[in-house]
Every structure is written in structure tokens, then in C-alpha cells.
Design a protein around this motif. Structure first.
Motif, mmCIF file in Angstrom:
data_model
loop_
_atom_site.group_PDB
_atom_site.id
_atom_site.type_symbol
_atom_site.label_atom_id
_atom_site.label_comp_id
_atom_site.label_asym_id
_atom_site.label_seq_id
_atom_site.Cartn_x
_atom_site.Cartn_y
_atom_site.Cartn_z
ATOM 1 N N GLY A 186 -11.902 -10.101 -61.255
ATOM 2 C CA GLY A 186 -12.399 -10.712 -60.015
ATOM 3 C C GLY A 186 -12.504 -12.209 -60.200
ATOM 4 O O GLY A 186 -11.807 -12.787 -61.042
ATOM 5 N N GLY A 187 -13.368 -12.855 -59.422
ATOM 6 C CA GLY A 187 -13.519 -14.307 -59.511
ATOM 7 C C GLY A 187 -12.592 -15.034 -58.556
ATOM 8 O O GLY A 187 -12.221 -14.498 -57.495
ATOM 9 N N LEU A 188 -12.188 -16.221 -58.958
ATOM 10 C CA LEU A 188 -11.431 -17.096 -58.041
ATOM 11 C C LEU A 188 -10.144 -16.435 -57.532
ATOM 12 O O LEU A 188 -9.358 -15.902 -58.328
ATOM 13 C CB LEU A 188 -11.091 -18.412 -58.761
ATOM 14 N N ALA A 189 -9.945 -16.497 -56.225
ATOM 15 C CA ALA A 189 -8.728 -15.957 -55.607
ATOM 16 C C ALA A 189 -8.257 -16.962 -54.562
ATOM 17 O O ALA A 189 -9.076 -17.682 -53.960
ATOM 18 C CB ALA A 189 -9.018 -14.613 -54.952
ATOM 19 N N HIS A 221 -0.653 -10.865 -51.030
ATOM 20 C CA HIS A 221 -0.442 -12.309 -50.877
ATOM 21 C C HIS A 221 -1.635 -13.121 -51.389
ATOM 22 O O HIS A 221 -1.666 -14.340 -51.249
ATOM 23 C CB HIS A 221 -0.184 -12.654 -49.404
ATOM 24 N N VAL A 222 -2.633 -12.424 -51.918
ATOM 25 C CA VAL A 222 -3.815 -13.115 -52.454
ATOM 26 C C VAL A 222 -3.708 -13.115 -53.980
ATOM 27 O O VAL A 222 -3.540 -12.065 -54.595
ATOM 28 C CB VAL A 222 -5.120 -12.414 -52.009
ATOM 29 N N THR A 223 -3.759 -14.294 -54.566
ATOM 30 C CA THR A 223 -3.611 -14.429 -56.027
ATOM 31 C C THR A 223 -4.977 -14.460 -56.696
ATOM 32 O O THR A 223 -5.817 -15.306 -56.369
ATOM 33 C CB THR A 223 -2.869 -15.748 -56.371
ATOM 34 N N GLU A 224 -5.195 -13.517 -57.613
ATOM 35 C CA GLU A 224 -6.405 -13.572 -58.452
ATOM 36 C C GLU A 224 -6.052 -14.494 -59.613
ATOM 37 O O GLU A 224 -5.087 -14.246 -60.329
ATOM 38 C CB GLU A 224 -6.746 -12.162 -58.944
ATOM 39 N N VAL A 225 -6.805 -15.560 -59.768
ATOM 40 C CA VAL A 225 -6.450 -16.572 -60.774
ATOM 41 C C VAL A 225 -6.989 -16.137 -62.146
ATOM 42 O O VAL A 225 -8.166 -15.801 -62.268
ATOM 43 C CB VAL A 225 -7.029 -17.955 -60.371
ATOM 44 N N HIS A 226 -6.115 -16.132 -63.135
ATOM 45 C CA HIS A 226 -6.514 -15.709 -64.479
ATOM 46 C C HIS A 226 -6.597 -16.919 -65.403
ATOM 47 O O HIS A 226 -5.629 -17.679 -65.517
ATOM 48 C CB HIS A 226 -5.510 -14.689 -65.035
ATOM 49 N N THR A 260 -13.639 -15.613 -53.408
ATOM 50 C CA THR A 260 -14.068 -14.987 -54.660
ATOM 51 C C THR A 260 -13.945 -13.473 -54.550
ATOM 52 O O THR A 260 -14.416 -12.887 -53.571
ATOM 53 C CB THR A 260 -15.555 -15.345 -54.937
ATOM 54 N N LEU A 261 -13.340 -12.860 -55.550
ATOM 55 C CA LEU A 261 -13.303 -11.398 -55.596
ATOM 56 C C LEU A 261 -14.537 -10.900 -56.357
ATOM 57 O O LEU A 261 -15.037 -11.589 -57.251
ATOM 58 C CB LEU A 261 -12.008 -10.927 -56.276
#
Ligand SMILES: O=C(O)CCC(=O)C(=O)O
Length: 261
Positions: A158-161, A186-191, A208-209
Motif C-alpha cells: 500500500g502507501g503512495l499511489a 491504471h493506478v501505480t503503487e509506488v515501490h 494512498t492505498l
């Protein structure tokens, strides 16, 4: 910031600067936060917009005020204002006299913390304070978020998307997409790893996820503007001289410091 990075930032609206902070710098921030942990508070309201895919068992926790802490506790946060690994990017994105618009603010999420709706971008760009455009070979960007990651954010945590390229959208994001109910592909979960820094234009649709990882999430957000403009009052809370107090409310409004009212 090299030409490839500039291209990718213009294309997608964000960039991850890997290993921008050393392990010692991350540790120093976390140590200062731990020392002031009594100031960490859980939000009183939900950011999840009532959406099931964003729901959680608690609200996110937040903390601010780091730049005003006593020395040495404030020092790691003050250094981030002018960190060479980051300022070299901001000098390109915002111009060399960039300024802190508001922040820093810390987001803390424990396992089960709810997410937050996707916002910003497209028709939500209300005025020049959040503009994004490219002209004469350079980027022109208004309010810009710099997110210093103090903990890892791995796949599925989760976190920033964010929605890549949405800073150039001409239509509003579908409501079901802002609620993470539709078009999730189309939503990118940022790693990222602790010490990485994510820079994105505030005009990029982002959110935020829900936090699923067992470790605590800590992300530190600074928001910068070009030197000549402001989005918020930031550190410049208005205190009027007497003669301005004597004006009508309408006249006083014209005298205010620059920020989005
Ligand atoms: O959780 C994040 O990293 C993004 C936070 C965010 O979008 C916000 O606070 O406006």
C-alpha cells in the motif's frame, strides 16, 4: 537531473530518486521523530471517502513542526530543504530559487490503516499555483511534492499511489477511479526503499492505498514552489500591521501575502 529523467518526469509527472538519503540520514530523521513521538496524532476524520477498497481499521497518523524543534533534533529535517541529491532536481523542475511552500509533514501508517482517495490533476488544477507545462525546452511546475521515504514500501504494502501522466489530463478523473473502485490497472503503487525520494507535481492525481505491511510506514512530505509563488501560507502566517487592520475586509484581502485563498 539528466535528459532521460527530465523526459520521464515530463511524461509521467513523477520521479523516484533512488538512495537519495544515506542510511545515517534516514536513521537521524527516525530518531528525531521517535524523540517527539508524543506529537504524533491520529486524524479525526477519514480520508477514504467511504470507499471499501480504501477502508481500514484506523485513520492515518500525522506530525509536523520538525523545522522548529530544538537542536540537534531539527537538523536532519532542515538539511532536507537543501539536500544536494534532491535540490539538483528541484533546480530543474522549479527553478533555482525554489522555496518551501508548506511542510514538512509526516505520514505514519500502521498495519490496517485506511488509504486516501486519489486527488489532484486534470480539472482540479485550479490556477497557476498548481500549473504544469513545458515550454522552450524547460519544465514549468507549480506546487511540487517531495516525499522522503523513511521506511520501505514494497509490492502489496500500500502507501503512495498515482496515475502516471494525469498531470496533463484534460478531464476530471472518474469518481470510481478516485475511490480505487475501478480502473485499478491504471493506478501505480509506488515501490521504494527507505532513503528513496519521490518527487511529483501536485497536479498529478495521487493518493494512498491502505497499509497492509506489518512494519510501520513513515513518509515525510515537503511541498515546494517556484521562488516567486505560493500555494499556502506555509511559514508566513499573516500578522497585519495596524494600518492594514484599519482597512475594509475587501481592501485587506488585496494586501495578503501570496497563497491560494
Ligand atoms: O500517502 C501518500 O504518500 C500520499 C499522501 C497524499 O496524497 C496527501 O497527503 O495529499
Amino acid at each position: 537531473m539528466n535528459q532521460d529523467e527530465k523526459y520521464l518526469f515530463d511524461l509521467t509527472g513523477y520521479i523516484v530518486i533512488k538512495n537519495a538519503l544515506t542510511k545515517e540520514e534516514v536513521k537521524a530523521c527516525n530518531r528525531s521523530i521517535d524523540h517527539h513521538i508524543q506529537f504524533l496524532h491520529e486524524r479525526e476524520d477519514s480520508l477514504a471517502g467511504g470507499a471499501k477498497p480504501l477502508a481500514g481499521t484506523s485513520y492515518r497518523k500525522e506530525m509536523g513542526g520538525m523545522l522548529a524543534w530544538d537542536r540537534p533534533w531539527c537538523e536532519p529535517f532542515r538539511r532536507l530543504l537543501v539536500h544536494p541529491e534532491v535540490s539538483s532536481y528541484l533546480n530543474v523542475i522549479l527553478g533555482e530559487s525554489y522555496r518551501l511552500d508548506n511542510g514538512p509533514s509526516l505520514i505514519v501508517m500502521d498495519e490496517g490503516t485506511e488509504g486516501g482517495t486519489l486527488h489532484g490533476g486534470g480539472v482540479e488544477r485550479p490556477d497557476f499555483s498548481e500549473a504544469y507545462f513545458f515550454k522552450n525546452g524547460r519544465i514549468y511546475c507549480g506546487l511540487t511534492v517531495v516525499e522522503f521515504m523513511l521506511t520501505d514500501e514494497g509490492p502489496g504494502d500500500g502507501g503512495l499511489a498515482l496515475i502516471q501522466g494525469s498531470h496533463k489530463a484534460n478531464l476530471s478523473c472518474p469518481r470510481a477511479m478516485t475511490l480505487y473502485q475501478e480502473y485499478q490497472q491504471h493506478v501505480t503503487e509506488v515501490h521504494v526503499k527507505a532513503g528513496d525520494v519521490v518527487v511529483f507535481t501536485e497536479t498529478l492525481t495521487h493518493g494512498t492505498l491502505p497499509w497492509k505491511a506489518r512494519h510501520q510506514r513513515r513518509a515525510l512530505l515537503y511541498k515546494f514552489s517556484p521562488g516567486f509563488q505560493a500555494y499556502s501560507q506555509g511559514a508566513h502566517q499573516v500578522t497585519y500591521p495596524d494600518y492594514i487592520e484599519d482597512m475594509t475586509a475587501e481592501e485587506r484581502a488585496v494586501m495578503e501575502a501570496p497563497y491560494v485563498r
